[in-house]
Design a protein around this motif. Structure first.
Motif, mmCIF file in Angstrom:
data_model
loop_
_atom_site.group_PDB
_atom_site.id
_atom_site.type_symbol
_atom_site.label_atom_id
_atom_site.label_comp_id
_atom_site.label_asym_id
_atom_site.label_seq_id
_atom_site.Cartn_x
_atom_site.Cartn_y
_atom_site.Cartn_z
ATOM 1 N N GLN A 126 0.826 -1.206 0.000
ATOM 2 C CA GLN A 126 0.000 0.000 0.000
ATOM 3 C C GLN A 126 0.860 1.255 0.000
ATOM 4 N N THR A 134 0.604 3.793 -3.181
ATOM 5 C CA THR A 134 -0.030 5.100 -2.936
ATOM 6 C C THR A 134 0.935 6.249 -3.181
ATOM 7 N N SER A 136 -5.551 4.380 -4.179
ATOM 8 C CA SER A 136 -5.659 4.608 -2.744
ATOM 9 C C SER A 136 -5.321 3.327 -1.988
ATOM 10 N N ARG A 137 -5.146 3.440 -0.676
ATOM 11 C CA ARG A 137 -4.890 2.246 0.148
ATOM 12 C C ARG A 137 -6.031 1.251 0.020
ATOM 13 N N ASN A 138 -7.269 1.754 -0.007
ATOM 14 C CA ASN A 138 -8.415 0.854 -0.118
ATOM 15 C C ASN A 138 -8.431 0.132 -1.459
ATOM 16 N N ARG A 139 -8.046 0.846 -2.501
ATOM 17 C CA ARG A 139 -8.044 0.220 -3.818
ATOM 18 C C ARG A 139 -6.962 -0.851 -3.890
ATOM 19 N N GLU A 161 -5.879 -2.623 -1.379
ATOM 20 C CA GLU A 161 -6.385 -3.750 -0.593
ATOM 21 C C GLU A 161 -7.422 -4.546 -1.394
ATOM 22 N N ALA A 162 -8.271 -3.838 -2.144
ATOM 23 C CA ALA A 162 -9.266 -4.527 -2.970
ATOM 24 C C ALA A 162 -8.594 -5.342 -4.065
ATOM 25 N N SER A 222 -7.181 -8.410 -2.510
ATOM 26 C CA SER A 222 -8.269 -9.349 -2.207
ATOM 27 C C SER A 222 -8.672 -10.135 -3.449
#
Length: 297
Positions: free
Chosen positions: A85, A89, A95-98, A100-101, A104
């Protein structure tokens, strides 16, 4: 053109992209790379969706580079979700969330696993599977084989080391250049109608291959056929084609995408892109070999 400098990163090519572009073998080498990439990607719709878009591609590239460069004696180098991340980033592409997605998704389909580190099971390492590594190695091999046609790169020396070692060394060499690679992609705004869409790169490759088969003239295809080949909807392909047409890269003479023409601007943009890809692969090959054979292979 042998050095592309940015405020926060650079790619110092050993062989300038223009040298590849001017070579008499360029068009043939380009077409063989396109055909080889399509052999890897065409029909592999899941993999296409996961990596053939700029933000996701750089996440994929960062994961492979961090994996290759990590030193298990130095925890700061380990490939963990947090490290990935931070790396991605800082490039400003996700983004960090993207990130992580994306991880996943890669885990869901078996491209990555997350494993506890034996000495400290609180630490969970991300580990690419053999198929993920193999696919990337084949992609690098395509470009390295293309380099051999130019006679400008140390491709003979690369035959003295194993393919696995060379792949790892080239991806280790990729890590410090991630920011430069991100900027390299962005210096091709003419191709943004393709790069900004899911599987847009796949559509670009299909159009180039089909047009090359007719001597660079039009493509007798349709949105539906391109959609099946790329693994996306007909509407999605139509939007990509229309965006490229509006950018002056394509012409469309018939409904349904049955008569698509590639303009000179399209070929110029594509050629500059592949010249950069050859120059980047040459740089990574040289740096990978320097790591494996400090005294020369």
């Amino acid at each position: 053109m042998d050095q592309i400098s940015f405020d926060d990163g650079s790619l110092d090519f050993h062989v300038p992209p223009v040298e590849f572009l001017r070579a008499s073998v360029f068009a043939g080498a380009r077409d063989r790379v396109i055909a080889g990439k399509l052999a890897l990607y065409e029909g592999n719709h899941l993999f296409n969706r996961l990596v053939l878009e700029e933000g996701r591609y750089l996440c994929y590239l960062a994961a492979l580079s961090l994996h290759s460069a990590q030193d298990m004696a130095q925890p700061s180098t380990w490939l963990t979700l947090g490290r990935l991340q931070r790396e991605v980033t800082t490039l400003g592409v996700a983004s960090r969330n993207r990130v992580e997605a994306q991880v996943s998704c890669l885990r869901k389909y078996g491209f990555l696993t997350q494993q506890p580190h034996a000495p400290d099971r609180r630490v969970r390492l991300l580990v690419p599977n053999d198929g993920f590594l193999s696919h990337d190695a084949r992609t690098l091999d395509l470009l390295a084989n293309g380099l051999a046609e130019f006679g400008l790169s140390p491709t003979e020396a690369s035959r003295s080391v194993s393919g696995t070692e060379l792949h790892r060394a080239m991806r280790r060499a990729t890590l410090p250049h991630l920011r430069g690679i991100s900027h390299l992609i962005r210096r091709h705004p003419q191709l943004s109608p393709f790069f900004a869409h899911d599987c847009g790169y796949m559509v670009l490759l299909l159009l180039l291959r089909n047009a090359a088969a007719t001597g660079g003239r039009g493509v007798s295809t349709g949105y539906q056929r391109l959609a099946v080949q790329a693994g996306v909807s007909r509407t999605h392909v139509r939007r990509i084609i229309e965006a490229a047409r509006d950018a002056g890269l394509l012409t469309t003479e018939a409904r349904g995408g049955h008569d698509i023409g590639l303009t000179p601007a399209m070929w110029q943009a594509a050629d500059r892109w592949f010249a950069d890809q050859f120059a980047l692969t040459d740089l990574l090959l040289r740096q990978g070999l320097a790591h494996l054979c400090p005294a020369g292979c």
